[in-house]
Design a protein around this motif. Structure first.
Motif, PDB file in Angstrom:
ATOM      1  N   SER A 395       0.835  -1.196   0.000  1.00 47.40           N
ATOM      2  CA  SER A 395       0.000   0.000   0.000  1.00 47.40           C
ATOM      3  C   SER A 395       0.869   1.245   0.000  1.00 47.40           C
ATOM      4  N   ILE A 397       0.727   5.412   0.948  1.00 46.79           N
ATOM      5  CA  ILE A 397      -0.060   6.448   1.621  1.00 46.79           C
ATOM      6  C   ILE A 397       0.752   7.733   1.704  1.00 46.79           C
TER       7      ILE A 397
ATOM      8  N   GLU B 333       8.296   3.862   6.456  1.00 47.08           N
ATOM      9  CA  GLU B 333       8.094   5.303   6.252  1.00 47.08           C
ATOM     10  C   GLU B 333       9.271   5.870   5.464  1.00 47.08           C
ATOM     11  N   PHE B 340       8.517  10.181  -3.236  1.00 47.03           N
ATOM     12  CA  PHE B 340       8.016   9.484  -4.424  1.00 47.03           C
ATOM     13  C   PHE B 340       9.158   8.931  -5.281  1.00 47.03           C
ATOM     14  N   VAL B 343      10.198   5.409  -4.124  1.00 41.15           N
ATOM     15  CA  VAL B 343       9.251   4.276  -4.196  1.00 41.15           C
ATOM     16  C   VAL B 343       9.702   3.161  -5.149  1.00 41.15           C
ATOM     17  N   PRO B 344      10.171   3.489  -6.356  1.00 40.57           N
ATOM     18  CA  PRO B 344      10.551   2.395  -7.260  1.00 40.57           C
ATOM     19  C   PRO B 344      11.643   1.496  -6.702  1.00 40.57           C
ATOM     20  N   ILE B 346      11.801   0.441  -3.700  1.00 38.02           N
ATOM     21  CA  ILE B 346      11.254  -0.408  -2.633  1.00 38.02           C
ATOM     22  C   ILE B 346      10.548  -1.613  -3.247  1.00 38.02           C
ATOM     23  N   ARG B 347      11.049  -2.805  -2.951  1.00 35.68           N
ATOM     24  CA  ARG B 347      10.427  -4.023  -3.476  1.00 35.68           C
ATOM     25  C   ARG B 347       9.560  -4.728  -2.432  1.00 35.68           C
ATOM     26  N   HIS B 348       9.975  -4.669  -1.172  1.00 38.01           N
ATOM     27  CA  HIS B 348       9.288  -5.476  -0.162  1.00 38.01           C
ATOM     28  C   HIS B 348       8.900  -4.644   1.056  1.00 38.01           C
ATOM     29  N   ALA B 349       7.598  -4.377   1.197  1.00 38.69           N
ATOM     30  CA  ALA B 349       7.074  -3.688   2.384  1.00 38.69           C
ATOM     31  C   ALA B 349       5.568  -3.865   2.368  1.00 38.69           C
ATOM     32  N   GLY B 350       4.964  -3.991   3.534  1.00 37.85           N
ATOM     33  CA  GLY B 350       3.511  -4.136   3.592  1.00 37.85           C
ATOM     34  C   GLY B 350       2.810  -2.849   3.191  1.00 37.85           C
ATOM     35  N   ALA B 351       3.178  -1.743   3.850  1.00 40.05           N
ATOM     36  CA  ALA B 351       2.629  -0.436   3.508  1.00 40.05           C
ATOM     37  C   ALA B 351       3.754   0.586   3.522  1.00 40.05           C
ATOM     38  N   ILE B 352       3.714   1.507   2.573  1.00 40.68           N
ATOM     39  CA  ILE B 352       4.755   2.529   2.430  1.00 40.68           C
ATOM     40  C   ILE B 352       4.131   3.890   2.716  1.00 40.68           C
ATOM     41  N   PHE B 353       4.663   4.608   3.689  1.00 40.46           N
ATOM     42  CA  PHE B 353       4.163   5.925   4.089  1.00 40.46           C
ATOM     43  C   PHE B 353       5.126   6.974   3.574  1.00 40.46           C
ATOM     44  N   LEU B 354       4.594   7.932   2.805  1.00 40.00           N
ATOM     45  CA  LEU B 354       5.468   8.868   2.099  1.00 40.00           C
ATOM     46  C   LEU B 354       5.478  10.244   2.743  1.00 40.00           C
ATOM     47  N   ALA B 379       6.536  -9.865   3.866  1.00 34.18           N
ATOM     48  CA  ALA B 379       6.211  -8.932   2.778  1.00 34.18           C
ATOM     49  C   ALA B 379       7.003  -9.273   1.517  1.00 34.18           C
ATOM     50  N   ARG B 380       7.991 -10.164   1.653  1.00 30.69           N
ATOM     51  CA  ARG B 380       8.660 -10.670   0.451  1.00 30.69           C
ATOM     52  C   ARG B 380       7.672 -11.359  -0.487  1.00 30.69           C
TER      53      ARG B 380
END
Lengths: 436, 436
Positions: A395, A397, B333, B340, B343-344, B346-354, B379-380
């Motif tokens: 996700s 956010i 986070e 932004f 973000v590309p 990042i391959r493995h994370a449940g949720a990404i906070f920006l 999350a892999r």
């Protein structure tokens, strides 16, 4: 076995029949578990050494870390050992399976529900996928294609295959040919629980994978269950199933042949015909008797029919569809005049074959959809193997300061009532003018 | 604990750190398993009687089959017991969670790759979903919303909730209020392994469900693992995790507050900051020390930081992202100037906070994406809970006689080489002019 009886469907037997078919799904076996737990622990601890020991013991093959991996030369030799029509059939199948699975690709997306807010879902392929391919008598090249293609279409960059060697340390040429067609180049000669353990934890030679798919014997199945969580796995497959819904337009010889195509798999397979026509039911029973006698696997198919086969007559197609939903079969054939009309009534089935010229083996080998399907009633909640099984989502956010300020009171109240002071504080601290 | 040390990241410690964080994921416990196996077997055999016995024993609540289900009156009473701002916050959260999850809906599709061929994928919601909601001190209304909304958006027609009663036979009003907001009306007062068993096998009072989701203690988690296959389950959640990637533009007070929002969960939680700025790292360490002292759950947060916390300095953001991928955190986070852009990587994370104003609790409660996220490095391969978890797919295959005739040779050859004579025959019989 005498001819399969044609019975009027008795709805009061519903729960019994459902449970009977469901209970075929491989049960829990304490003894297998103990053996497999030990194998996994040993491979996890001793790595290659344990893997090679078990391979010597169970596969009677003497390998070294250097000979564990199939060489390019072995691939080439296998390819030449396979005849041209078979290569071509594999390539045709691979092309159609690839085309179908490409439709399952999912895109990352985002939205801006308000100015200053970004929400989204990032789709990322797994890094490493492990495909298990059984060896020996049960060498199924189609299984190589069906497990590898979704991973490739998903964009998995490293696909690792494990398959047990024969005592001479070789792999069946048809398996290697299928791997070549599917585009797999990293193949290890290992099988059983030890192969699953090596894929789950990695060794000096074998890479740790993120997901293990593919069929196997009870040891492989148990090993996959036990490493689940450390890595992902596909479903544990139970015995094959076919359910044919047939009306008076169905061809009894076709229906019987399709039922036998699953009954020949093993004694626990289930082949059932539900028909609105008593006459068709009786003709299917006669055809089964005639055709089963011609099979090399006659004994297996007869036992399967006797134990888990059936021909049931229902009053309407709607009643037949309801019964099919109760059973949630792996394969469902709609051998009726208007098969498309019946599709909306089907809620639970792995794959649905429509009309009189779509026999189950068409889906097993060539049409394109996956042949890895939920069994034992799990089609109630499980799906065919798909490209989605080889990606995962994250996700996204993003809130601006202004948007967070608007949401702050709600978040803080919700956090506070759950007793999470620090959760509340993470928002509160951003609202302090002297800090933010 | 003294202040958390700020360390330059040492890549040679990579495997150790990964394994340390991964090993927090709930391990296998033979004793719990034995207890839970017995509970499941007893509920499966004796149904309501066993369920009520265990409820009397473990929850100290005396119930009957008639009082197992929460009444409309109880729902109404609970709703009135909750204040208006809280109701409003629940409704705001539910609206945003619903909006986000609606984007995850998948459509059935078909294609006609050639005349005479239909291939497709039918998407069908599950019939019955079971949501487990813990009770007692850990009553989390947000968890009700996060588990129920995806099932509702998926179109599941029957959603059943299980939550353990207090000794007086009541359920916390906030839980019932959240259920009302989420639209659940079928709620049973039951908890622990006995509730999971009742949902998996059904009793005279409790319906058998197709999937069980929701968090719970070790008994609930073990029960879910043991009934997996009979029903589907969501992932087994491990301890919470947050990883913050911060550059020199990050606010140390914010970063520290966010780390503590996870550290307060429990002693096994992990809160890590990876930063390209030594100065920021040191400021975060100071802020942690200052803020942790103000928490009610100070002892828990301190232990979590000491055991599984860290502040590591990397040379570049790319190196920080690579380390984040290795750890595959539940919450990530990106407290950097240009989140932004990162973000590309990042391959493995449940949720990404920006960015600097998207703290983790925003995602826990309100933004919309699900807070049920993969932990312990899963999350892999695993995803947040989504609408897709509450549907399943069926493949559709239709071939005309002509198209089957063109494909027949390939199918028959592939079947023959796998030793499946009856599979081949199901195609061959349709090609006989006198029958077809």
């Amino acid at each position: 076995m005498s001819q399969l009886p044609v019975k009027r469907w008795d709805p009061s037997r519903r729960e019994i029949v459902i449970q009977e078919l469901r209970d075929r799904q491989a049960g829990y076996d304490r003894q297998t578990e103990a053996v497999v737990r030990e194998i996994i622990a040993t491979v996890k601890e001793k790595g290659d050494e344990a893997l090679l020991d078990y391979t010597a013991r169970f596969d009677r093959a003497s390998l070294t870390p250097e000979t564990l991996r199939v060489t390019e030369k072995e691939m080439e030799t296998a390819w030449r050992a396979v005849d041209e029509p078979y290569r071509q059939a594999l390539e045709n199948a691979c092309r159609q399976i690839t085309a179908f699975h490409q439709k399952q690709r999912q895109e990352s997306w985002f939205e801006n529900p308000q100015e200053g807010i970004w929400l989204g879902q990032k789709v990322t392929p797994l890094d490493v996928a492990g495909v298990y391919v059984p060896g020996g008598k049960a060498a199924y090249p189609s299984s190589v294609l069906m497990n590898v293609v979704p991973a490739r279409v998903a964009g998995v960059s490293r696909i690792v295959m494990a398959t047990p060697p024969g005592p001479d340390g070789t792999i069946a040429p048809v398996i290697l040919a299928a791997a070549r067609v599917a585009g797999v180049t990293e193949i290890y000669k290992m099988g059983g629980a030890q192969a699953v353990a090596a894929l789950a934890y990695g060794t000096a030679t074998i890479p740790r994978v993120d997901k293990i798919t593919g069929p196997g014997n009870q040891y492989v199945a148990m090993a996959k269950q036990l490493v689940y969580g450390q890595v992902d796995i596909d479903m544990i497959a139970g015995p094959s199933e076919i359910l044919v819904i047939a009306d008076e337009t169905a061809n009894a010889a076709f229906v019987a042949a399709d039922m036998l195509s699953q009954a020949e798999h093993d004694e626990m397979a289930s082949a059932v015909c539900i028909t609105t026509s008593q006459a068709l039911g009786e003709a299917v029973a006669q055809e089964l008797e005639k055709q089963v006698a011609q099979l090399d696997r006659e004994a297996i198919a007869r036992e399967s029919l006797e134990r888990f086969g059936g021909i049931w007559v229902t009053a309407t197609l709607a009643e037949a569809a309801a019964l099919a939903n109760d059973l949630a079969p792996e394969h469902l054939e709609l051998c009726v005049a208007n098969p498309f009309e019946l599709v909306p009534a089907i809620r639970h089935a792995g794959a649905i074959f429509l009309g009189h010229y779509s026999p189950e083996p068409l889906g097993d080998y060539l049409a394109g959809p996956n042949h890895v399907l939920p069994t034992g009633g799990t089609a109630r909640f499980a799906s065919p193997l798909t490209v989605e099984d080889f990606v995962k989502k994250s996700s996204l956010i993003y809130y601006s300061r202004e948007r967070l300020a608007e949401a702050a009171d709600d978040i803080m109240l919700l956090a506070e009532r759950e007793g999470f002071q620090a959760h509340k504080q993470a928002v509160a601290i951003r609202m302090k003018p002297e800090i933010g």
